[in-house]
Write a protein that holds these residues in place. Structure first.
Motif, mmCIF file in Angstrom:
data_model
loop_
_atom_site.group_PDB
_atom_site.id
_atom_site.type_symbol
_atom_site.label_atom_id
_atom_site.label_comp_id
_atom_site.label_asym_id
_atom_site.label_seq_id
_atom_site.Cartn_x
_atom_site.Cartn_y
_atom_site.Cartn_z
ATOM 1 N N ASP A 131 -3.814 14.104 17.100
ATOM 2 C CA ASP A 131 -4.005 13.067 16.084
ATOM 3 C C ASP A 131 -2.698 12.332 15.813
ATOM 4 O O ASP A 131 -2.674 11.101 15.663
ATOM 5 C CB ASP A 131 -4.531 13.691 14.788
ATOM 6 N N ASN A 158 -16.097 18.117 19.071
ATOM 7 C CA ASN A 158 -16.017 19.573 19.089
ATOM 8 C C ASN A 158 -17.407 20.168 19.285
ATOM 9 O O ASN A 158 -18.404 19.637 18.786
ATOM 10 C CB ASN A 158 -15.449 20.095 17.761
ATOM 11 N N HIS A 173 -12.478 13.409 17.819
ATOM 12 C CA HIS A 173 -12.670 14.646 18.568
ATOM 13 C C HIS A 173 -14.161 14.942 18.653
ATOM 14 O O HIS A 173 -14.892 14.785 17.670
ATOM 15 C CB HIS A 173 -11.965 15.827 17.883
ATOM 16 N N ASP A 185 -11.748 24.304 21.330
ATOM 17 C CA ASP A 185 -11.640 23.337 20.230
ATOM 18 C C ASP A 185 -10.604 23.777 19.198
ATOM 19 O O ASP A 185 -10.871 23.836 17.992
ATOM 20 C CB ASP A 185 -12.997 23.114 19.545
ATOM 21 N N GLN A 186 -9.387 24.045 19.663
ATOM 22 C CA GLN A 186 -8.315 24.509 18.784
ATOM 23 C C GLN A 186 -7.917 23.405 17.806
ATOM 24 O O GLN A 186 -7.475 22.336 18.197
ATOM 25 C CB GLN A 186 -7.107 24.937 19.606
ATOM 26 N N ARG A 187 -8.041 23.686 16.528
ATOM 27 C CA ARG A 187 -7.767 22.658 15.516
ATOM 28 C C ARG A 187 -6.286 22.317 15.436
ATOM 29 O O ARG A 187 -5.927 21.182 15.131
ATOM 30 C CB ARG A 187 -8.280 23.121 14.153
ATOM 31 N N TRP A 188 -5.406 23.277 15.720
ATOM 32 C CA TRP A 188 -3.973 22.970 15.677
ATOM 33 C C TRP A 188 -3.607 21.960 16.769
ATOM 34 O O TRP A 188 -2.798 21.062 16.546
ATOM 35 C CB TRP A 188 -3.124 24.235 15.810
ATOM 36 N N TRP A 189 -4.245 22.085 17.946
ATOM 37 C CA TRP A 189 -3.970 21.134 19.020
ATOM 38 C C TRP A 189 -4.562 19.769 18.695
ATOM 39 O O TRP A 189 -3.945 18.734 18.978
ATOM 40 C CB TRP A 189 -4.509 21.656 20.351
ATOM 41 N N ALA A 190 -5.728 19.774 18.076
ATOM 42 C CA ALA A 190 -6.332 18.506 17.663
ATOM 43 C C ALA A 190 -5.405 17.768 16.699
ATOM 44 O O ALA A 190 -5.272 16.535 16.774
ATOM 45 C CB ALA A 190 -7.689 18.757 17.023
ATOM 46 N N ALA A 191 -4.747 18.506 15.814
ATOM 47 C CA ALA A 191 -3.819 17.885 14.868
ATOM 48 C C ALA A 191 -2.622 17.286 15.589
ATOM 49 O O ALA A 191 -2.147 16.196 15.230
ATOM 50 C CB ALA A 191 -3.357 18.906 13.835
ATOM 51 N N ASN A 194 -19.742 18.646 16.113
ATOM 52 C CA ASN A 194 -19.274 18.044 14.866
ATOM 53 C C ASN A 194 -19.814 16.636 14.650
ATOM 54 O O ASN A 194 -19.472 15.986 13.659
ATOM 55 C CB ASN A 194 -17.736 18.025 14.820
#
Length: 247
Positions: free
Chosen positions: A63, A77, A75, A54-60, A83
């Protein structure tokens, strides 16, 4: 049912370089939305990134790609906790579930710990299109070939099994995968195995392979089955499955 029948799009693709962003969604990802049959509103797509923690940088990055595509994007997560309060309800509200790549072994363990395997099956049976790339492809089958354990590729045989086949990904770009798939099918470790070049997606309605599509010209899918050799050594037989270019 959103898709009219249980539908899976198993791929070795989904992304392309963006013109103003690092990535955009390619035609294979857009085809997942088309399979869902959404009209009159933005398609609801949720991304599950468990396989890469659940890498937040990849989620961004996703997005931004979703904004360009016009998706109602979210997402699901699981790190460090879910979440959303009710993951099953969240999945059932979607048109498409997109699972990103990474470690399929870790993905399966975490999903089972949270009961997501059961929730995903219910979503699939209710017409939510299940799709994904690499680990997000292998997970829907009985198993396949993975680098989850280390650089040396090994079989995984305890995937979700929604589809009664095994799966091979990155067939043209990671040169060790094809010979190992052939070896494992020949010796019976893997059964009939459906494989994809990069950029290719396999469409299943119910558990039947109905179409091969690609975002790249001259790429294909493959069916690998066990065959009888001329000697005591077993062999594998590979059949090329021509793709329809999505543009």
């Amino acid at each position: 049912m959103a898709a009219g029948q249980p539908t899976i799009l198993a791929t070795s693709g989904g992304y392309k370089p963006g013109s103003r962003t690092r990535i955009e969604f390619d035609s294979v990802m857009h085809y997942a939305v088309e399979l869902a049959g959404v009209t009159g509103r933005a398609p609801r797509v949720t991304h599950i990134g468990t396989a890469s923690g659940d890498q937040r940088w990849w989620a961004a990055e996703m997005d931004q790609a979703a904004r360009i595509a016009g998706f109602d994007f979210s997402h699901l997560n699981l790190f460090t906790m879910p979440n959303v309060e009710d993951p099953e309800a969240h999945l059932l509200e979607q048109d498409v579930v997109w699972v990103n790549g990474g470690s399929v072994v870790n993905l399966l363990a975490v999903w089972r710990a949270h009961g997501l395997d059961r929730h995903l099956r219910k979503a699939w049976e209710n017409g939510v299109v299940l799709a994904g790339v690499s680990a997000g492809s292998i997970c829907w089958f009985k198993g396949g070939v993975t680098d989850s354990f280390g650089p040396e590729l090994k079989p995984v045989t305890n995937s979700l099994g929604f589809l009664p086949f095994h799966n091979g990904v990155h067939f043209d770009s990671e040169l060790r995968r094809r010979p190992l798939v052939h070896k494992l099918v020949a010796n019976g470790t893997l059964g009939e195995t459906h494989c994809t070049d990069d950029g290719v997606g396999l469409v299943y309605h119910g558990t039947e392979l109905t179409e091969v599509v690609s975002s790249v010209k001259n790429k294909a899918g493959f069916r690998v089955t066990a065959g009888a050799g001329e000697s005591v050594d077993a062999i594998a037989v590979e059949e090329r499955l021509e793709s329809r270019f999505l543009g």
